[in-house]
Design a protein around this motif. Structure first.
Motif, PDB file in Angstrom:
ATOM      1  N   HIS A  25     -57.416  78.587 -28.274  1.00 13.02           N
ATOM      2  CA  HIS A  25     -57.935  78.602 -26.902  1.00 13.02           C
ATOM      3  C   HIS A  25     -56.800  78.784 -25.880  1.00 13.02           C
ATOM      4  CE1 HIS A  25     -57.436  74.466 -28.338  1.00 13.02           C
ATOM      5  NE2 HIS A  25     -57.042  74.168 -27.117  1.00 13.02           N
ATOM      6  N   LEU A  36     -60.557  72.593 -24.957  1.00  9.18           N
ATOM      7  CA  LEU A  36     -60.047  71.233 -24.737  1.00  9.18           C
ATOM      8  C   LEU A  36     -61.177  70.209 -24.666  1.00  9.18           C
ATOM      9  CD1 LEU A  36     -57.318  72.032 -22.034  1.00  9.18           C
ATOM     10  CD2 LEU A  36     -56.951  71.476 -24.468  1.00  9.18           C
ATOM     11  N   ASN A  37     -62.411  70.671 -24.943  1.00  7.89           N
ATOM     12  CA  ASN A  37     -63.620  69.838 -24.912  1.00  7.89           C
ATOM     13  C   ASN A  37     -63.878  69.198 -23.552  1.00  7.89           C
ATOM     14  OD1 ASN A  37     -64.315  70.342 -27.631  1.00  7.89           O
ATOM     15  ND2 ASN A  37     -62.768  68.849 -28.282  1.00  7.89           N
TER      16      ASN A  37
END
Length: 183
Positions: free
Chosen positions: A67, A180-181
């Motif tokens: 990501h 990164l949720n």
């Protein structure tokens, strides 16, 4: 929906050159507009496919931080598009509408798509669907852009690249925040 936004963003370089083509060659006919759109559409579709398979070679090694890579690539490409919109005079790039010139322009405007294809390899994506959407959207937008160029001249060339750059930057942040949720 994300693939459609990416396709629109990727198409903006080609759209800008298509607008310039229509602006420079006011007597351009429909078959020439289709030829321009075909060159740009095919290369915008082929390049992510190449990038996808290239990226697949090392995707498993970068799984935990992919990501960040996708974010960096998208933000860089978006920034580059915005910067180019400030600098380019697209009509100067179009010397003629011969196949060789269109091939060179199609390759030049689709390098970003190669990098996007690499980011696709980090995610679970139907690459054939993505490539089809990118090709079709680029093709349709380029045909329309040639006629916009004929009517409005070069006024919208840089606006197209600004829009594409902004979309890529937003998508880069979305991928980062999702990785990164946070979202």
């Amino acid at each position: 929906m994300e693939i459609i936004l990416i396709a629109i963003a990727l198409a903006m370089d080609s759209v800008a050159v298509s607008i310039a083509s229509g602006s420079k060659y006011k007597s351009i006919d429909f078959l020439s507009a289709l030829k321009i759109a075909l060159f740009f559409g095919l290369f915008q579709g082929i390049m992510p496919l190449i990038g996808y398979y290239m990226g697949g070679l090392f995707a498993s090694f970068v799984n935990s931080f992919d990501h960040f890579i996708a974010f960096a690539i998208l933000v860089f490409l978006g920034y580059k598009m915005i910067k180019e919109a400030m600098e380019d005079d697209f009509e100067d790039e179009i010397k003629d509408l011969k196949n060789k010139t269109l091939l060179i322009l199609a390759i030049a405007t689709s390098i970003d798509a190669l990098a996007i294809g690499i980011t696709f390899s980090f995610d679970v994506i139907d690459i054939w669907y993505a490539v089809s959407v990118i090709t079709l959207i680029t093709f349709v937008l380029c045909v329309i852009a040639v006629y916009i160029g004929k009517k409005l001249g070069g006024f919208l060339e840089d606006k197209a690249e600004y829009l594409g750059g902004i979309i890529l930057i937003i998508l880069g942040f979305k991928i980062l925040l999702s990785g990164l949720n946070i979202i």
